[in-house]
Design a protein around this motif. Sequence first.
Motif, PDB file in Angstrom:
ATOM      1  N   PHE A 380      68.594 -25.224 -76.551  1.00 42.62           N
ATOM      2  CA  PHE A 380      67.719 -26.319 -76.956  1.00 42.62           C
ATOM      3  C   PHE A 380      67.359 -27.163 -75.727  1.00 42.62           C
ATOM      4  O   PHE A 380      68.103 -27.169 -74.732  1.00 42.62           O
ATOM      5  CB  PHE A 380      68.413 -27.225 -77.980  1.00 42.62           C
ATOM      6  CG  PHE A 380      68.471 -26.665 -79.382  1.00 42.62           C
ATOM      7  CD1 PHE A 380      68.118 -25.351 -79.642  1.00 42.62           C
ATOM      8  CD2 PHE A 380      68.891 -27.453 -80.440  1.00 42.62           C
ATOM      9  CE1 PHE A 380      68.179 -24.833 -80.925  1.00 42.62           C
ATOM     10  CE2 PHE A 380      68.955 -26.961 -81.729  1.00 42.62           C
ATOM     11  CZ  PHE A 380      68.597 -25.644 -81.972  1.00 42.62           C
ATOM     12  N   PRO A 381      66.251 -27.919 -75.791  1.00 43.12           N
ATOM     13  CA  PRO A 381      65.953 -28.869 -74.709  1.00 43.12           C
ATOM     14  C   PRO A 381      67.021 -29.957 -74.676  1.00 43.12           C
ATOM     15  O   PRO A 381      67.683 -30.242 -75.676  1.00 43.12           O
ATOM     16  CB  PRO A 381      64.589 -29.432 -75.106  1.00 43.12           C
ATOM     17  CG  PRO A 381      64.453 -29.179 -76.562  1.00 43.12           C
ATOM     18  CD  PRO A 381      65.196 -27.912 -76.836  1.00 43.12           C
ATOM     19  N   GLU A 382      67.211 -30.565 -73.525  1.00 44.86           N
ATOM     20  CA  GLU A 382      68.292 -31.542 -73.328  1.00 44.86           C
ATOM     21  C   GLU A 382      68.257 -32.661 -74.354  1.00 44.86           C
ATOM     22  O   GLU A 382      69.299 -33.132 -74.803  1.00 44.86           O
ATOM     23  CB  GLU A 382      68.210 -32.133 -71.915  1.00 44.86           C
ATOM     24  CG  GLU A 382      68.638 -31.176 -70.816  1.00 44.86           C
ATOM     25  CD  GLU A 382      70.062 -30.690 -70.987  1.00 44.86           C
ATOM     26  OE1 GLU A 382      70.933 -31.495 -71.396  1.00 44.86           O
ATOM     27  OE2 GLU A 382      70.314 -29.495 -70.735  1.00 44.86           O
ATOM     28  N   ILE A 383      67.061 -33.081 -74.739  1.00 45.79           N
ATOM     29  CA  ILE A 383      66.948 -34.217 -75.660  1.00 45.79           C
ATOM     30  C   ILE A 383      67.551 -33.908 -77.023  1.00 45.79           C
ATOM     31  O   ILE A 383      67.948 -34.790 -77.769  1.00 45.79           O
ATOM     32  CB  ILE A 383      65.462 -34.654 -75.797  1.00 45.79           C
ATOM     33  CG1 ILE A 383      65.397 -36.059 -76.400  1.00 45.79           C
ATOM     34  CG2 ILE A 383      64.657 -33.653 -76.626  1.00 45.79           C
ATOM     35  CD1 ILE A 383      64.045 -36.682 -76.303  1.00 45.79           C
ATOM     36  N   MET A 384      67.622 -32.590 -77.366  1.00 45.04           N
ATOM     37  CA  MET A 384      68.212 -32.200 -78.649  1.00 45.04           C
ATOM     38  C   MET A 384      69.689 -31.835 -78.519  1.00 45.04           C
ATOM     39  O   MET A 384      70.371 -31.623 -79.516  1.00 45.04           O
ATOM     40  CB  MET A 384      67.446 -31.020 -79.256  1.00 45.04           C
ATOM     41  CG  MET A 384      66.070 -31.392 -79.769  1.00 45.04           C
ATOM     42  SD  MET A 384      65.304 -30.031 -80.687  1.00 45.04           S
ATOM     43  CE  MET A 384      66.255 -30.042 -82.203  1.00 45.04           C
TER      44      MET A 384
END
Length: 568
Positions: A380-384
């Motif tokens: 997942f992207p870091e924000i998730m």
Amino acid sequence: MQTSTRNKLCVATAALAVGCSVSYIFYKMRKVLQNAADLFNYLTIKTVNTEEFCDEVVGELRRRCQKHRALGFDCEWVTDKGKRHPVALVQLSSFDGYCGLFRLNKMKTVPASLKDLLEDETIYKVGVAPADDGKYLSHDYGVALKSTLDIRHLAKLNGFEAGGLATLSSTLLGAVLDKSWRIRCSDWEAEEMSQRQVEYAAIDAHVAIRIFAILLEKLGKKETVLSWVFGTGGPSVWARLDEHCSQYADVHFKMKPVKLRDGAKEKPDRVKEPQVPTKRYQALVRQQPLYHNSYLHAPDGEVLCTCNTKKAMWFVNKGLADVLTEEPLSVRLRFEPAGRAVGEAGRYYTLEKENKCVVCGDSNSYIRKNIVPREYRKNFPEIMKEHSSHDVVLLCARCHQLSNMHDLAVRESLARDVGAPLPSEKSAKKSYEDPVRKKIRSTARALLYMSHKLPEERRKELEEYLLQHYPDQDVITEELLNEACEIQVVFENENYESHGVKVVDYYSKNGGLLLLEELWRKHFLDAMKPRYMPALWSLKHNEERLRGRLKEGRISEEDLKTIGLTSL
């Protein structure tokens, strides 16, 4: 003298009585044991080849199993040259002898009515190792078989030897099953099944439900005796079916441990650990609390979150926070944090968490469970990835094992839908072994290191094999053997693509990763039905949290599309 004669007479009489008793038992056994086909000649067998007829037979099975809430279950398939074909036949039988033989190879898919019945967790599917057959149904047709029950669990509870179906059948029913390899390994994909195949398939399923009923009622009789002794009463064993069976649902039966080899020493006795389903879980079970419920405060005193003691004291030891209270431990930061608890999603992290299994409530030992498996989350992207503790809960060893079994069906479904083979499939492995090169290497090593121990005939055979793969060589030399011993055997799979990466990539481009998160959370709730989930735990937790970020302008356009968050 008279006393001695009297004693001898008593011994002789006792021996005669024992001999007669043994003879009578064997005579009765010969008389009682019958061929299963003769004993169960009352069966009503329905062979199902179409979806329309399937609906009718499933409806009748549901009607007939209302009292026992269980069906005898079995599966058959064809194995060709060591390779298993998809499940060809599913057998289900009610206690009164109504048997449905569902020929999946004729229907090519599992009709909705049959799929719903197999996935209905209120009806037990009983047999010997039914969970193994369920694994094949999941792999072949995406059916998440639920509430399987291995009758050997109940046999063991009743003090019987937990053998195979044939052993239990002869012991408890007096029925001898047809277990000839000719019928077991016959062509279950044939255009028309033979009468012997039909009888074999139906009897196997029916015997399972009959044995299940006998074993369960034996447990009920034991309870009746106890209630009579202690003057207590209670509902019948069938009214308390779940109380007896739910703890064994979807649990593999563990056979007796293998005997130690001669000369091997037994390990010294230890203090008994809490019993868990398999050995590999013993190393994973944690005895210490995961949640310490220490509090982290912002400089103005607002509660930011709960955390473990080690993390809270890290800030204190680094001079970044001050201790407010010792019990419970509360520390106040000396700097303004990057974010604060906002809304219901933020408040989730400020609540105390309980150290117990969220499914059954067991608080003796537990294992961390990632509701969204790490093979997906790590891509997942870091924000998730931030605040992913929402999807980490505690399960006891048994619930953890059951949950992982249920997860397999979802992973296999994703593999089919997305075209992302699982690591267990050959095409999805990072590397592969060349069997020819492997044999060349092992041949060369045998000749190089063990030649003096090989019979002359065998040595010549190996040399001839090696020279076939080195046509430019006329004789075996030490240089040739050294070269062959070092040939490359393992190669990277150029077409390899990680299952997790491919699934995440697919959802990134088709609706967003929030859908994938929600899919796994909903699956966990549906499959495990947890009764002790943390307060404010939510299917849409990340969506609520990220909407707050979106309002603050802290999410890029690229991340918006990947996440699947398109509007406020």
